[in-house]
Design an enzyme around this catalytic site. Structure first.
Site, short mmCIF file in Angstrom:
data_model
loop_
_atom_site.label_atom_id
_atom_site.label_comp_id
_atom_site.label_asym_id
_atom_site.label_seq_id
_atom_site.Cartn_x
_atom_site.Cartn_y
_atom_site.Cartn_z
N LYS A 177 -41.34 -6.24 14.22
CA LYS A 177 -40.40 -6.26 13.10
C LYS A 177 -39.59 -4.96 12.99
O LYS A 177 -38.59 -4.92 12.27
CB LYS A 177 -41.15 -6.54 11.80
CG LYS A 177 -41.64 -7.98 11.69
CD LYS A 177 -42.30 -8.25 10.34
CE LYS A 177 -42.68 -9.72 10.19
NZ LYS A 177 -43.83 -10.10 11.03
N HIS A 197 -37.68 -8.66 9.34
CA HIS A 197 -38.62 -9.70 8.93
C HIS A 197 -37.87 -11.01 8.74
O HIS A 197 -37.10 -11.16 7.80
CB HIS A 197 -39.31 -9.28 7.64
CG HIS A 197 -40.48 -10.13 7.26
ND1 HIS A 197 -40.80 -11.31 7.91
CD2 HIS A 197 -41.42 -10.00 6.27
CE1 HIS A 197 -41.86 -11.85 7.36
NE2 HIS A 197 -42.26 -11.06 6.37
N CYS A 250 -43.85 -16.43 4.26
CA CYS A 250 -43.73 -15.83 5.59
C CYS A 250 -44.76 -16.36 6.58
O CYS A 250 -44.73 -15.99 7.76
CB CYS A 250 -43.82 -14.31 5.49
SG CYS A 250 -42.60 -13.62 4.35
N HIS A 252 -48.53 -8.71 11.73
CA HIS A 252 -47.48 -9.08 10.78
C HIS A 252 -46.60 -7.86 10.52
O HIS A 252 -45.38 -7.99 10.47
CB HIS A 252 -48.10 -9.61 9.49
CG HIS A 252 -47.13 -10.30 8.59
ND1 HIS A 252 -46.36 -11.36 9.01
CD2 HIS A 252 -46.79 -10.08 7.29
CE1 HIS A 252 -45.59 -11.77 8.00
NE2 HIS A 252 -45.84 -11.01 6.95
N PHE A 257 -46.21 -14.38 0.81
CA PHE A 257 -46.34 -14.36 -0.64
C PHE A 257 -47.14 -15.59 -1.09
O PHE A 257 -47.02 -16.68 -0.52
CB PHE A 257 -44.96 -14.40 -1.30
CG PHE A 257 -44.23 -13.08 -1.30
CD1 PHE A 257 -44.82 -11.92 -0.83
CD2 PHE A 257 -42.93 -13.01 -1.78
CE1 PHE A 257 -44.14 -10.72 -0.83
CE2 PHE A 257 -42.24 -11.80 -1.80
CZ PHE A 257 -42.84 -10.65 -1.32
#
Length: 419
Positions: free
Chosen positions: A342, A347, A170, A310, A407
């Protein structure tokens, strides 16, 4: 680096809330959510059945009909967003045209993607199991690899400068923009076409994320499923699309009379070195990326006016990001504007940084901070002012920051300045 200044001269977007920057911005400012029940496949047997799909985009507007079937959707989205960005920048799609203001040899491309051709992988795996290896498409590999959006845009535009793809989950798009900024700053290119693209809404992708229990299961209420920083958040909502920017060296842009959206002044990248999916406690890796970006930008924490967080709507991300913001900004964290878009858009994974950097540029242009929608029940552990539910207008917006966390512990931070 040589210290050359870098500006944004073009922006393009394809998203679940609109297939243009104008439509996307209007949606996020007004809190119009693009999350619906999945239509790309039957999700009835999956725990999560909602997503932010792209609708109303005709691939044949960007590729000949024969090529559409040889092109994964993430590349289609990237090409559509690039087309808008080029027009916004006053550029021809093909930079080899006579009179083009950009030298193709001094123009590069970097389009990030966290996963690449997920739908192609799924469809071709089905062919393998049902019909055998001899029926696999010869275009299978070119369709799936994550660098192909960069490759296709360079083929279409003629851009022959630095060309690669950032693949860091991401954070892919933030890194693509940051590395493109760095390429111009050090003199390797005069312009870069950069951003991110993702098309992962598929049974295979959904099944994987469902097994991780990472996505919201609020299937009966999709418009309120993505709820960053809210106490009742239960996971992220997957979306797709592309956000593409044209970055250009400042003097080059001024010489051709280009409209400048904002200046890119800083970039930071780091890794948590902690876990394959969970962010580090306290957001320690994100803190490093923020501090690197602000140091490179030559600014102090008190100079920052807005952070597009984020804010994924997952428990640990929102908690640790809140802790990181407190560490980075100290008392100033209560004076600056913060929001996560978001809630509206879901996302976009590797495309998220493209959407959100564009949004930061629009914040600087307009003074309007889009809201964090679906924030109804405060979380005592996430106790900052996240611009809940309603946009706010400010007289002064000079510096905005976008942050993306991925991740693998990847962190990317982009700093923009009003010019």
């Amino acid at each position: 680096m040589s210290g050359r200044r870098v500006v944004i001269t073009g922006m393009g977007a394809v998203s679940c809330v609109g297939n243009s920057v104008a439509d996307m911005w209007d949606s996020v400012v007004n809190g119009r959510c693009g999350i619906t029940r999945v239509t790309l496949f039957d999700p009835s047997d999956l725990k999560t059945q909602i997503a932010g799909e792209v609708h109303g985009l005709n691939p044949e507007n960007y590729f000949p009909p024969k090529e559409v079937h040889r092109t994964d959707d993430f590349c289609v989205y990237a090409m559509a967003a690039f087309t808008e960005a080029a027009r916004d920048a006053g550029l021809p799609i093909d930079l080899r045209e006579e009179g083009s203001p950009l030298d193709p040899d001094r123009t590069g491309v970097c389009i990030g993607s966290g996963i690449g051709g997920m739908r192609t992988i799924e469809s071709q795996a089905r062919v393998l199991f049902e019909k055998g290896p001899n029926r696999i498409s010869p275009f299978f590999i070119p369709m799936l690899i994550s660098d192909m959006a960069s490759g296709m845009i360079s083929i279409r535009s003629g851009a022959r400068g630095p060309n690669f793809a950032a693949v860091s989950a991401c954070s892919s798009c933030a890194h693509a923009i940051g590395e493109s900024f760095s390429a111009i700053a050090r003199g390797d290119a005069d312009a870069m076409i950069c951003g991110g693209a993702e098309a992962t809404i598929s049974r295979l992708g959904f099944s994987g994320f469902c097994s991780m229990k990472a996505m919201s299961v609020r299937n009966d209420d999709p418009l309120h499923a993505s709820r960053p920083f809210d106490r009742d958040r239960d996971g992220f909502v997957m979306s797709e699309g592309a956000g593409v920017l044209i970055l250009e060296e400042l003097e080059h842009a001024k010489a051709r009379g280009a409209h400048i959206h904002a200046e890119v002044i800083g970039y930071g990248a780091s890794c948590d070195a902690y876990h394959i999916t969970s962010p580090a406690p306290g957001g320690s890796g994100g803190v490093l990326a923020f501090r690197m970006a602000m140091k490179n930008a030559g600014i102090d924490p008190d100079d920052v006016d807005y952070v597009n967080a984020h804010g994924t709507s997952t428990h640990l991300n929102d908690l640790y990001e809140t802790q990181a913001l407190k560490t980075i900004f100290g008392d100033h964290v209560n004076k600056m504007a913060i929001s996560s878009t978001k809630g509206t858009m879901g996302h976009g994974l590797g495309a998220a940084g493209g959407f959100e950097t564009i949004i930061c540029a629009k914040v600087l242009q307009t003074g309007i901070v889009p809201p964090t929608i679906n924030y109804t029940t405060p979380d005592p552990e996430c106790d900052l002012d996240y611009t809940p539910n309603t946009a706010r207008e400010y007289k002064q917006m000079n510096i905005a920051i976008n942050t993306n966390l991925g991740f693998g512990g990847h962190n990317g931070v982009i700093v923009l300045k009003k010019l």
